[in-house]
Scaffold this motif. Structure first.
Motif, PDB file in Angstrom:
ATOM      1  N   THR A  86      10.387   6.902  16.152  1.00 20.81           N
ATOM      2  CA  THR A  86       9.960   6.140  14.981  1.00 20.81           C
ATOM      3  C   THR A  86       9.275   4.862  15.431  1.00 20.81           C
ATOM      4  O   THR A  86       9.343   4.470  16.602  1.00 20.81           O
ATOM      5  CB  THR A  86      11.156   5.826  14.046  1.00 20.81           C
ATOM      6  N   MET A  87       8.616   4.233  14.476  1.00 22.43           N
ATOM      7  CA  MET A  87       7.960   2.952  14.718  1.00 22.43           C
ATOM      8  C   MET A  87       8.165   2.089  13.479  1.00 22.43           C
ATOM      9  O   MET A  87       8.044   2.564  12.351  1.00 22.43           O
ATOM     10  CB  MET A  87       6.464   3.150  14.965  1.00 22.43           C
ATOM     11  N   VAL A  88       8.477   0.815  13.708  1.00 17.97           N
ATOM     12  CA  VAL A  88       8.629  -0.151  12.630  1.00 17.97           C
ATOM     13  C   VAL A  88       7.818  -1.388  13.008  1.00 17.97           C
ATOM     14  O   VAL A  88       7.915  -1.869  14.139  1.00 17.97           O
ATOM     15  CB  VAL A  88      10.111  -0.525  12.398  1.00 17.97           C
ATOM     16  N   THR A  89       7.023  -1.893  12.067  1.00 13.65           N
ATOM     17  CA  THR A  89       6.214  -3.088  12.304  1.00 13.65           C
ATOM     18  C   THR A  89       6.721  -4.207  11.408  1.00 13.65           C
ATOM     19  O   THR A  89       6.860  -4.032  10.198  1.00 13.65           O
ATOM     20  CB  THR A  89       4.733  -2.813  11.995  1.00 13.65           C
ATOM     21  N   PHE A  90       6.993  -5.353  12.015  1.00 12.99           N
ATOM     22  CA  PHE A  90       7.469  -6.536  11.303  1.00 12.99           C
ATOM     23  C   PHE A  90       6.346  -7.569  11.342  1.00 12.99           C
ATOM     24  O   PHE A  90       5.933  -7.987  12.420  1.00 12.99           O
ATOM     25  CB  PHE A  90       8.716  -7.111  11.982  1.00 12.99           C
ATOM     26  N   THR A  91       5.856  -7.979  10.178  1.00 11.47           N
ATOM     27  CA  THR A  91       4.803  -8.992  10.108  1.00 11.47           C
ATOM     28  C   THR A  91       5.393 -10.240   9.466  1.00 11.47           C
ATOM     29  O   THR A  91       5.927 -10.192   8.360  1.00 11.47           O
ATOM     30  CB  THR A  91       3.590  -8.484   9.314  1.00 11.47           C
ATOM     31  N   PHE A  92       5.297 -11.335  10.189  1.00 16.46           N
ATOM     32  CA  PHE A  92       5.912 -12.599   9.804  1.00 16.46           C
ATOM     33  C   PHE A  92       4.909 -13.475   9.083  1.00 16.46           C
ATOM     34  O   PHE A  92       3.764 -13.602   9.511  1.00 16.46           O
ATOM     35  CB  PHE A  92       6.411 -13.296  11.082  1.00 16.46           C
ATOM     36  N   ASP A  93       5.310 -14.041   7.952  1.00 15.68           N
ATOM     37  CA  ASP A  93       4.517 -15.127   7.368  1.00 15.68           C
ATOM     38  C   ASP A  93       5.470 -16.189   6.828  1.00 15.68           C
ATOM     39  O   ASP A  93       6.679 -16.036   6.888  1.00 15.68           O
ATOM     40  CB  ASP A  93       3.474 -14.635   6.360  1.00 15.68           C
ATOM     41  N   ALA A  94       4.924 -17.264   6.325  1.00 18.58           N
ATOM     42  CA  ALA A  94       5.745 -18.418   5.947  1.00 18.58           C
ATOM     43  C   ALA A  94       6.741 -18.101   4.835  1.00 18.58           C
ATOM     44  O   ALA A  94       7.800 -18.717   4.766  1.00 18.58           O
ATOM     45  CB  ALA A  94       4.841 -19.574   5.524  1.00 18.58           C
ATOM     46  N   ASN A  95       6.412 -17.133   3.977  1.00 18.73           N
ATOM     47  CA  ASN A  95       7.268 -16.845   2.826  1.00 18.73           C
ATOM     48  C   ASN A  95       8.160 -15.624   2.982  1.00 18.73           C
ATOM     49  O   ASN A  95       9.190 -15.528   2.321  1.00 18.73           O
ATOM     50  CB  ASN A  95       6.410 -16.661   1.568  1.00 18.73           C
ATOM     51  N   GLU A  96       7.739 -14.664   3.816  1.00 19.00           N
ATOM     52  CA  GLU A  96       8.490 -13.413   3.924  1.00 19.00           C
ATOM     53  C   GLU A  96       8.187 -12.677   5.216  1.00 19.00           C
ATOM     54  O   GLU A  96       7.239 -13.012   5.919  1.00 19.00           O
ATOM     55  CB  GLU A  96       8.179 -12.505   2.727  1.00 19.00           C
ATOM     56  N   ILE A  97       9.009 -11.659   5.453  1.00 15.56           N
ATOM     57  CA  ILE A  97       8.775 -10.715   6.543  1.00 15.56           C
ATOM     58  C   ILE A  97       8.407  -9.392   5.880  1.00 15.56           C
ATOM     59  O   ILE A  97       9.147  -8.899   5.019  1.00 15.56           O
ATOM     60  CB  ILE A  97      10.038 -10.498   7.402  1.00 15.56           C
ATOM     61  N   LYS A  98       7.286  -8.829   6.266  1.00 11.02           N
ATOM     62  CA  LYS A  98       6.900  -7.508   5.774  1.00 11.02           C
ATOM     63  C   LYS A  98       7.308  -6.483   6.823  1.00 11.02           C
ATOM     64  O   LYS A  98       7.011  -6.655   8.009  1.00 11.02           O
ATOM     65  CB  LYS A  98       5.403  -7.445   5.506  1.00 11.02           C
ATOM     66  N   VAL A  99       7.989  -5.448   6.370  1.00  8.77           N
ATOM     67  CA  VAL A  99       8.475  -4.400   7.258  1.00  8.77           C
ATOM     68  C   VAL A  99       7.753  -3.114   6.885  1.00  8.77           C
ATOM     69  O   VAL A  99       7.919  -2.598   5.783  1.00  8.77           O
ATOM     70  CB  VAL A  99      10.004  -4.203   7.113  1.00  8.77           C
ATOM     71  N   LYS A 100       6.932  -2.617   7.806  1.00  7.17           N
ATOM     72  CA  LYS A 100       6.185  -1.382   7.571  1.00  7.17           C
ATOM     73  C   LYS A 100       6.859  -0.269   8.356  1.00  7.17           C
ATOM     74  O   LYS A 100       6.982  -0.346   9.584  1.00  7.17           O
ATOM     75  CB  LYS A 100       4.735  -1.550   8.001  1.00  7.17           C
ATOM     76  N   LEU A 101       7.307   0.752   7.646  1.00  7.84           N
ATOM     77  CA  LEU A 101       7.998   1.878   8.265  1.00  7.84           C
ATOM     78  C   LEU A 101       6.983   2.918   8.731  1.00  7.84           C
ATOM     79  O   LEU A 101       5.811   2.878   8.351  1.00  7.84           O
ATOM     80  CB  LEU A 101       8.986   2.482   7.267  1.00  7.84           C
ATOM     81  N   ALA A 102       7.433   3.868   9.542  1.00 10.20           N
ATOM     82  CA  ALA A 102       6.539   4.870  10.128  1.00 10.20           C
ATOM     83  C   ALA A 102       5.823   5.706   9.076  1.00 10.20           C
ATOM     84  O   ALA A 102       4.713   6.188   9.312  1.00 10.20           O
ATOM     85  CB  ALA A 102       7.317   5.776  11.086  1.00 10.20           C
ATOM     86  N   ASP A 103       6.419   5.866   7.892  1.00  7.97           N
ATOM     87  CA  ASP A 103       5.779   6.653   6.828  1.00  7.97           C
ATOM     88  C   ASP A 103       4.877   5.793   5.941  1.00  7.97           C
ATOM     89  O   ASP A 103       4.488   6.212   4.861  1.00  7.97           O
ATOM     90  CB  ASP A 103       6.837   7.378   5.991  1.00  7.97           C
ATOM     91  N   GLU A 104       4.563   4.575   6.395  1.00  9.72           N
ATOM     92  CA  GLU A 104       3.688   3.616   5.717  1.00  9.72           C
ATOM     93  C   GLU A 104       4.362   2.891   4.543  1.00  9.72           C
ATOM     94  O   GLU A 104       3.745   2.045   3.911  1.00  9.72           O
ATOM     95  CB  GLU A 104       2.382   4.276   5.231  1.00  9.72           C
ATOM     96  N   HIS A 105       5.608   3.216   4.233  1.00  9.71           N
ATOM     97  CA  HIS A 105       6.338   2.492   3.182  1.00  9.71           C
ATOM     98  C   HIS A 105       6.559   1.059   3.664  1.00  9.71           C
ATOM     99  O   HIS A 105       6.858   0.828   4.832  1.00  9.71           O
ATOM    100  CB  HIS A 105       7.680   3.183   2.906  1.00  9.71           C
ATOM    101  N   GLU A 106       6.415   0.093   2.768  1.00  7.83           N
ATOM    102  CA  GLU A 106       6.562  -1.307   3.158  1.00  7.83           C
ATOM    103  C   GLU A 106       7.678  -1.977   2.363  1.00  7.83           C
ATOM    104  O   GLU A 106       7.791  -1.804   1.155  1.00  7.83           O
ATOM    105  CB  GLU A 106       5.245  -2.050   2.945  1.00  7.83           C
ATOM    106  N   LEU A 107       8.504  -2.722   3.068  1.00  9.88           N
ATOM    107  CA  LEU A 107       9.563  -3.529   2.478  1.00  9.88           C
ATOM    108  C   LEU A 107       9.211  -4.994   2.706  1.00  9.88           C
ATOM    109  O   LEU A 107       8.574  -5.337   3.703  1.00  9.88           O
ATOM    110  CB  LEU A 107      10.905  -3.251   3.164  1.00  9.88           C
ATOM    111  N   CYS A 108       9.659  -5.860   1.802  1.00 12.24           N
ATOM    112  CA  CYS A 108       9.459  -7.296   1.978  1.00 12.24           C
ATOM    113  C   CYS A 108      10.801  -7.995   1.863  1.00 12.24           C
ATOM    114  O   CYS A 108      11.621  -7.638   1.017  1.00 12.24           O
ATOM    115  CB  CYS A 108       8.507  -7.846   0.921  1.00 12.24           C
TER     116      CYS A 108
END
Length: 135
Positions: A86-108
């Motif tokens: 699997t692969m998970v991408t965490f993108t950091f910004d000042a207000n939140e962390i965006k979590v992109k899962l391997a199936d392209e679903h995104e959590l904030c």
């Protein structure tokens, strides 16, 4: 079998991403990726649970401030499978962390600690890390 890695003294700034690739081990109960200032101050605790702590096929998200856990958020979208990559991408910004899962679903998840950078990452649990990439 738990396999972990910890990296400190990082400089991850708003707009930066952390990509974690690895293999979820056979018989996995859960694994976690923690991002923050240090182990007591986590802007994000990302914890997919197959069957752990009363949760089944649930992603638990939380933060930790000065060693105290805050309110958990649970996500029922669960694209993970034991004995698979699997692969998970965490993108950091000042207000939140965006979590992109391997199936392209995104959590904030909100930046509850108000951190302006991430200095710490820890990956642990029934997960064999193959790639830790900063982008």
């Amino acid at each position: 079998m738990a396999c972990g890695v910890v990296a400190t003294h990082l400089k991850i700034f708003p707009g930066d991403s952390v990509i974690v690739k690895g293999k979820i081990l056979s018989g996995c109960q859960g694994f976690e990726v923690n991002l923050g200032k240090d182990c007591d101050n986590l802007v994000l605790h990302f914890n997919p649970r197959f069957d752990c702590k009363g949760d089944v096929n649930t992603i638990v998200l939380n933060s930790r401030k000065e060693g105290t856990w805050e309110e958990e958020k649970r996500e029922s979208h669960f694209p993970f499978e034991q004995d698979s990559n699997t692969m998970v991408t965490f993108t950091f910004d000042a207000n939140e962390i965006k979590v992109k899962l391997a199936d392209e679903h995104e959590l904030c998840f909100p930046n509850r600690l108000g951190l302006d950078n991430i200095e710490y990452i820890a990956v642990d649990g029934d997960f064999k890390i193959k790639v830790l990439k900063f982008a």
